[in-house]
Design an enzyme around this catalytic site. Structure first.
Site, short mmCIF file in Angstrom:
data_model
loop_
_atom_site.label_atom_id
_atom_site.label_comp_id
_atom_site.label_asym_id
_atom_site.label_seq_id
_atom_site.Cartn_x
_atom_site.Cartn_y
_atom_site.Cartn_z
N THR A 132 10.05 17.04 -18.83
CA THR A 132 11.11 17.96 -19.22
C THR A 132 11.03 18.30 -20.70
O THR A 132 10.50 17.52 -21.50
CB THR A 132 12.49 17.33 -18.92
OG1 THR A 132 13.52 18.14 -19.48
CG2 THR A 132 12.59 15.94 -19.52
N ASP A 133 11.59 19.44 -21.08
CA ASP A 133 11.68 19.80 -22.50
C ASP A 133 12.70 18.95 -23.24
O ASP A 133 12.70 18.90 -24.48
CB ASP A 133 12.01 21.28 -22.67
CG ASP A 133 13.31 21.72 -21.99
OD1 ASP A 133 13.97 20.88 -21.35
OD2 ASP A 133 13.65 22.91 -22.10
N GLU A 134 13.57 18.25 -22.51
CA GLU A 134 14.62 17.48 -23.17
C GLU A 134 14.08 16.30 -23.99
O GLU A 134 14.79 15.76 -24.84
CB GLU A 134 15.65 17.00 -22.15
CG GLU A 134 16.39 18.16 -21.50
CD GLU A 134 17.57 17.72 -20.67
OE1 GLU A 134 18.29 16.80 -21.09
OE2 GLU A 134 17.78 18.30 -19.59
N TYR A 158 18.93 9.96 -20.14
CA TYR A 158 17.96 10.65 -19.28
C TYR A 158 16.71 11.04 -20.05
O TYR A 158 15.59 10.70 -19.67
CB TYR A 158 18.59 11.89 -18.65
CG TYR A 158 17.57 12.87 -18.12
CD1 TYR A 158 16.67 12.48 -17.12
CD2 TYR A 158 17.47 14.17 -18.63
CE1 TYR A 158 15.71 13.36 -16.66
CE2 TYR A 158 16.52 15.05 -18.15
CZ TYR A 158 15.64 14.64 -17.17
OH TYR A 158 14.68 15.50 -16.71
N LYS A 162 12.77 9.70 -19.75
CA LYS A 162 11.64 10.59 -19.47
C LYS A 162 10.62 10.54 -20.60
O LYS A 162 9.40 10.59 -20.36
CB LYS A 162 12.12 12.02 -19.25
CG LYS A 162 12.81 12.25 -17.92
CD LYS A 162 11.88 11.98 -16.73
CE LYS A 162 10.81 13.05 -16.59
NZ LYS A 162 9.95 12.81 -15.38
#
Length: 361
Positions: A132-134, A158, A162
């Protein structure tokens, strides 16, 4: 044959469906079937011999070892993850167990399998990790978009979990030589999206006559990627990506959350008008912002276009219309996934202002 983990969830199920629509290579699909994994997403594959479904956990080493030995997949595509920021805030341990420990155990099983392959099979084997970009943290209003070399600065349980899984994947390549590929995508939307995320939640609540809860001032900006564009990007990375490389996958659609909500309301006004003649945007309700809410994400997807020739086919305007139409045409699916425990969770964590005040009193 390929092995897909998390293939009954939102992105994973779309990938499996698209994979089998584009060719005949079989898929072994491993999913734990937590709240977000749903076999109804794969109902169209019932009786299709190209699709083998196995219920199980990526952290179950004995199961992974057996599947690898029995099916000898040429590639693994790892979607399996706990993925909702709000859930990670209220219960972070599940995210550590699945996204960190589970990824570690999966990598170890895959490494041992890969090392035992004949040289020609070992040379073409791939492990593709979907992220993810997060993991990159947040951006200011005028900051350049995230590139593949941007420093990791995760801000939620989260995204931290990741980020940890991404680092493990990278380490297994550099330490052991495992031929890995990593993709970091922007916010996905489209069919089969579990209705705790922004777009499906707005559609479902609007149709049910419920408030449309918008965090803070609604000006958090995200880059939006239609899920089937994401699937085509993953296929292309698996086909031609260079082992050890990371590819950012984005839709080139930066928009603030409140604009997304108003767009959905306008589409519903057109496609499914309210019986009372009122506009859906009258249901918008601003609620207290969540802790650590990142202000802006934006993906620079030039590398995947330059090196692999991929770019999204959908604009946000075409993709969001298809998405709203899909939800309007799949009321049975929506009803099945919005009952019981799901609704209790949403009611608890998306409290309206009056409920928040009462809880604080």
């Amino acid at each position: 044959m390929i092995l897909v983990t998390g293939g009954a969830g939102f992105i994973g199920a779309n990938f499996v469906l698209d994979w089998l629509a584009c060719g005949n290579e079989p898929v072994v699909n491993l999913d734990k079937l937590t709240y977000a994994g749903n076999l109804q997403n794969l109902a169209s594959l019932q009786g299709d011999g190209r699709h083998v479904f196995v219920q199980g956990d990526i952290g179950d080493k004995d199961l992974i070892d057996r599947l690898l030995a029995e099916h000898r997949p040429r590639a693994i595509v790892n979607f399996a993850a706990e993925s909702h920021v709000d859930r990670s805030i209220h219960g972070p341990e599940d995210f550590i167990q699945t996204n960190v420990v589970g990824t570690f155990r999966l990598l170890e099983s895959v490494r041992q399998h890969w090392q035992g392959l004949p040289p020609e099979e070992r040379a073409t084997f791939r492990f593709l990790h979907v992220s993810t970009d997060e993991v990159y943290g947040t951006l200011g209003a005028k900051d350049p978009a995230f590139t593949e070399t941007h420093a990791y600065e995760p801000n939620s349980p989260y995204s931290a979990s990741k980020a940890a899984s991404d680092h493990l994947v990278r380490a297994w390549h550099h330490t052991y030589g495992l031929p890995v590929l990593t993709t970091n995508c922007s916010n996905n939307y489209g069919p089969f999206h579990f209705p705790e995320k922004l777009i499906p939640l707005m559609i479902v609540n609007a149709l049910a006559g419920k408030p449309l809860p918008v965090y803070g001032d609604g000006m958090q900006i995200r880059d939006w990627l239609y899920v089937r564009d994401h699937c085509s990007a993953i296929r292309r990375v698996l086909e031609a990506g260079q082992p050890g490389e990371t590819y950012n996958v984005g839709g080139w659609n930066e928009k603030p959350n409140i604009e997304i909500v108003r767009t959905i309301c306008a589409l519903l006004d057109e496609l499914r008008p309210r019986a009372d003649g009122q506009r859906y945007d009258g249901q918008i309700s601003y609620v207290k912002d969540r802790p650590g809410h990142d202000r802006r994400y934006a993906i620079d997807a030039r590398k995947i276009e330059r090196e692999l020739g991929w770019k999204p086919a959908e604009t946000f305007e075409t993709g969001i219309r298809k998405t709203v139409q899909w939800y309007l045409g799949h009321g049975d699916w929506v009803e099945a996934v919005t009952s019981g425990a799901y609704r209790d969770w949403v009611d608890q964590h998306y409290q309206q202002p009056a409920a928040q005040e009462a809880a604080a009193a």
